[in-house]
Motif scaffolding. Structure first.
Motif, short mmCIF file in Angstrom:
data_model
loop_
_atom_site.label_atom_id
_atom_site.label_comp_id
_atom_site.label_asym_id
_atom_site.label_seq_id
_atom_site.Cartn_x
_atom_site.Cartn_y
_atom_site.Cartn_z
N VAL A 92 1.91 -20.41 11.69
CA VAL A 92 2.15 -19.91 10.44
C VAL A 92 1.22 -18.57 9.97
N VAL A 93 1.94 -17.77 9.61
CA VAL A 93 1.25 -16.42 9.00
C VAL A 93 0.86 -16.74 7.63
N TRP A 94 -0.29 -16.83 7.21
CA TRP A 94 -0.85 -17.36 5.91
C TRP A 94 -1.15 -16.12 5.14
N SER A 95 -1.82 -15.06 5.97
CA SER A 95 -2.35 -13.88 5.25
C SER A 95 -1.87 -12.39 5.93
N VAL A 96 -1.62 -11.44 5.08
CA VAL A 96 -1.54 -10.08 5.64
C VAL A 96 -2.05 -8.92 4.65
N LEU A 97 -2.66 -8.09 5.19
CA LEU A 97 -3.07 -7.06 4.44
C LEU A 97 -2.53 -5.38 5.16
N LEU A 98 -2.78 -4.58 4.14
CA LEU A 98 -2.36 -3.38 4.77
C LEU A 98 -3.48 -2.34 4.71
N THR A 99 -3.89 -1.41 5.74
CA THR A 99 -4.80 -0.35 5.55
C THR A 99 -4.23 0.77 5.75
N LYS A 100 -4.82 1.82 5.71
CA LYS A 100 -4.22 3.29 5.94
C LYS A 100 -3.70 3.40 7.41
N GLU A 101 -4.23 2.69 8.44
CA GLU A 101 -3.83 2.69 9.73
C GLU A 101 -3.46 1.45 10.15
N ASN A 102 -3.45 0.38 9.71
CA ASN A 102 -3.24 -0.86 10.37
C ASN A 102 -2.67 -2.01 9.34
N THR A 111 11.87 -19.33 -6.14
CA THR A 111 10.43 -19.87 -6.08
C THR A 111 9.81 -18.43 -5.68
N VAL A 112 8.75 -17.86 -6.32
CA VAL A 112 7.82 -17.02 -6.21
C VAL A 112 6.72 -17.26 -5.37
N MET A 113 6.72 -17.24 -3.88
CA MET A 113 5.62 -17.68 -3.01
C MET A 113 4.44 -16.77 -2.77
N GLY A 114 4.53 -15.71 -3.44
CA GLY A 114 3.35 -14.96 -3.63
C GLY A 114 3.91 -13.47 -4.13
N PHE A 115 2.80 -12.48 -4.46
CA PHE A 115 3.47 -11.21 -4.79
C PHE A 115 2.22 -10.14 -4.88
N ASP A 116 2.44 -8.86 -4.71
CA ASP A 116 1.51 -8.03 -4.96
C ASP A 116 2.07 -6.89 -5.77
N VAL A 117 0.89 -5.98 -6.66
CA VAL A 117 1.39 -5.35 -7.49
C VAL A 117 0.34 -4.21 -7.55
N ASN A 118 1.04 -3.03 -7.78
CA ASN A 118 0.10 -1.75 -8.34
C ASN A 118 0.58 -1.15 -9.52
N ASN A 119 0.04 0.08 -10.14
CA ASN A 119 0.48 0.39 -11.24
C ASN A 119 1.92 0.60 -11.77
N ASN A 120 2.64 0.95 -10.74
CA ASN A 120 4.22 1.45 -10.64
C ASN A 120 5.29 0.47 -9.98
N GLN A 121 4.98 -0.41 -9.13
CA GLN A 121 5.74 -1.41 -8.48
C GLN A 121 5.17 -2.71 -8.11
N LEU A 122 6.05 -3.63 -8.18
CA LEU A 122 5.79 -5.01 -7.98
C LEU A 122 6.75 -5.40 -6.91
N ILE A 123 6.17 -6.26 -6.01
CA ILE A 123 7.09 -6.81 -4.85
C ILE A 123 6.61 -8.40 -4.59
N LEU A 130 0.87 -1.15 0.05
CA LEU A 130 0.15 -0.06 0.04
C LEU A 130 0.94 1.19 -0.03
N GLY A 131 0.98 1.88 -1.03
CA GLY A 131 1.96 3.18 -1.11
C GLY A 131 3.11 2.74 -1.33
N ASN A 132 3.95 3.07 -0.44
CA ASN A 132 5.48 2.89 -0.40
C ASN A 132 5.71 1.76 0.88
N ARG A 133 4.81 1.23 1.35
CA ARG A 133 5.02 0.19 2.12
C ARG A 133 4.52 -1.08 1.91
#
Length: 490
Positions: A269-279, A465-477, A236-239
């Motif tokens: 095991v941590v199977w999922s993470v999400l980012l919000t504006k605060e958390n 091995t790519v275990m997972g990824f996230d992407v927006n218009n300008n960056q992919l991690i 989310l953004g730069n994080r």
């Protein structure tokens, strides 16, 4: 096998006169020898529905313990074992990751073998090769007595002259009638030809200069991140936030490529993470969902009734969806807002688009839900193995799914028709980005597919091995085993 070959070598004339069964056996053996990939195909097809069961609770296993000093009765864990916190503090992995660890251990052990054993093994390989050559020569001589075209058939197989091969076989079948070994030979070769044609199509798709274009994405760097495999990544953004098998979650500055915070967050095991504006929100198989601030201080904990394998947020972050084993549970303002049932195995992936939620599961199905009416809209079946990731297009007209069967499927929501793309290896993540669908997996690559035109645009080498990824218009991690690799759009 060796006794049979020796016997056949020493007594060729007697075999020619008395033992036609051995001739048929070796004829089939040679075909398998030239088409070994067919044999593997047959074995895999017979084992595709094989399941592993926890002997303690007689339920299907979902995880495996690889702890060396484990004293539990069974190393296979079902969901009930996870709830009862068996194998606590042990090294727990899903079956695919456990296989990777076992393969790594095998490779390490192999490197430690002394030189004497390696020399003996090389001698054995040389003897085996010579034996196979002698067997081939002997078999050809025998077959020529009964089938004048046999040698020609085998040469066609070596040279992959598919058209000539099929013509000769059909002619031979007509001349010989419906003899059993010709039927069997034809079946084996037809399987081999089909698999060969599939591979040729895949190669053409990768190499065609009119289809594959230069990537707009450039590698920006690699961050050394976790102590164990990373199973979840969100930006989310730069994080970016991550979670993994080491029970930690991490928060990362993408631009500076450095760690912000890294803390032990769960007991599983941590199977999922999400980012919000605060958390940062994390879900684990320790039966909890946790909310953290941006310093990774715990803000709130939700105790769930089952393991949390997947999470998703709607666009304004007001509603959270969670896959609690095979039940889709909604949370409004951190309070339960309803459940939806339909999957028969645990939910591996979720994504929102407006009021729609798409889910993928180990039960090999994709389902589309209405989060307001709490009802199933449609389900989509076609995958042959566990689905690891799903995505939905920005207009809600298409769904994408990928998993252990190595196929990316893009579904038309209205008609339920789909277009399939062969990624080539196990898929851990799929994402829509404009007119493209991205897939990443075990082959260490993220591939960009034009799902409307039906071709691959480009492919990024992620090194591991790519275990997972996230992407927006300008960056992919992307999570590559324990680390993160960052790409920026040019």
């Amino acid at each position: 096998m060796l006794i049979g070959v020796k016997y056949l070598t020493n007594h060729t004339s007697r075999v020619l006169n008395t033992n036609i069964r051995i001739i048929k056996f070796y004829k089939i053996f040679i075909n398998i020898y030239y088409n070994f990939d067919v044999l593997i195909y047959i074995i895999k097809s017979q084992l595709s529905d094989f399941s592993i069961v926890c002997r303690i609770h007689a339920k299907e296993g979902v995880l495996m313990c690889l702890q060396v000093d484990c004293n539990e009765k069974d190393r296979i864990l079902c969901t009930k074992c996870i709830i009862e916190k068996k194998h606590k503090d042990h090294k727990i992995l899903d079956f695919d990751d456990a296989q990777n660890v076992i393969n790594d251990l095998f490779e390490q052990s192999h490197k430690q073998l002394d030189q004497k054993f390696k020399s003996q093994f090389n001698v054995f390989k040389d003897l085996k090769q010579k034996l196979m050559q002698q067997l081939e020569e002997l078999d050809c001589k025998i077959l020529l007595q009964y089938c004048p075209n046999a040698y020609y058939i085998q040469e066609c197989m070596k040279q992959r002259d598919l058209d000539t091969l099929m013509n000769v076989l059909m002619q031979e079948k007509q001349e010989k009638g419906n003899q059993e070994y010709f039927d069997l030979e034809l079946d084996y070769i037809q399987l081999g030809l089909q698999e060969m044609c599939d591979k040729i199509d895949a190669i053409n798709q990768y190499l065609s200069p009119t289809q594959v274009s230069q990537s707009e994405w450039a590698k920006a760097g690699i961050i050394q991140a976790h102590k164990d495999l990373i199973y979840a990544v969100s930006i989310l953004g730069n994080r970016a936030a991550t979670g993994g098998g080491d029970r930690f979650i991490g928060l990362w500055d993408i631009e500076k490529q450095k760690q912000i915070r890294y803390v032990e967050a769960h007991e599983g095991v941590v199977w999922s993470v999400l980012l919000t504006k605060e958390n940062v929100i994390s879900g684990s198989d320790d039966n909890t969902i946790k909310y953290w601030d941006y310093q990774l201080n715990l803000v709130k904990q939700i105790d769930t009734y089952d393991a949390v394998f997947s999470l998703a947020l709607n666009e304004d972050f007001s509603q959270l969806a969670s896959g609690l084993n095979n039940i889709l549970t909604l949370w409004n303002d951190k309070k339960q807002g309803g459940i939806m049932q339909g999957h028969t195995d645990y939910i591996t992936s979720l994504q929102y688009q407006g009021i729609l939620i798409v889910s993928g599961s180990k039960d090999k199905t994709v389902k589309l839900w209405n989060s307001q009416k709490l009802e199933l809209i449609k389900d989509f079946a076609g995958h042959t193995q566990t689905i690891r990731s799903v995505s939905i297009s920005s207009d809600g007209k298409y769904l994408a799914s990928g998993g252990y069967d190595k196929q990316v499927r893009v579904w038309n929501v209205q008609t339920k028709d789909y277009r399939s793309f062969d990624h080539g290896d196990i898929i851990w993540g799929v994402k829509f980005l404009g007119n493209e669908i991205l897939s990443g997996g075990k082959d260490s690559r993220i591939k960009f597919w034009d799902y409307k035109k039906g071709n691959m645009n480009c492919s990024l080498d992620c090194q591991r091995t790519v275990m997972g990824f996230d992407v927006n218009n300008n960056q992919l991690i992307a999570a590559i085993n324990r680390d993160l690799i960052i790409f920026h759009r040019n």
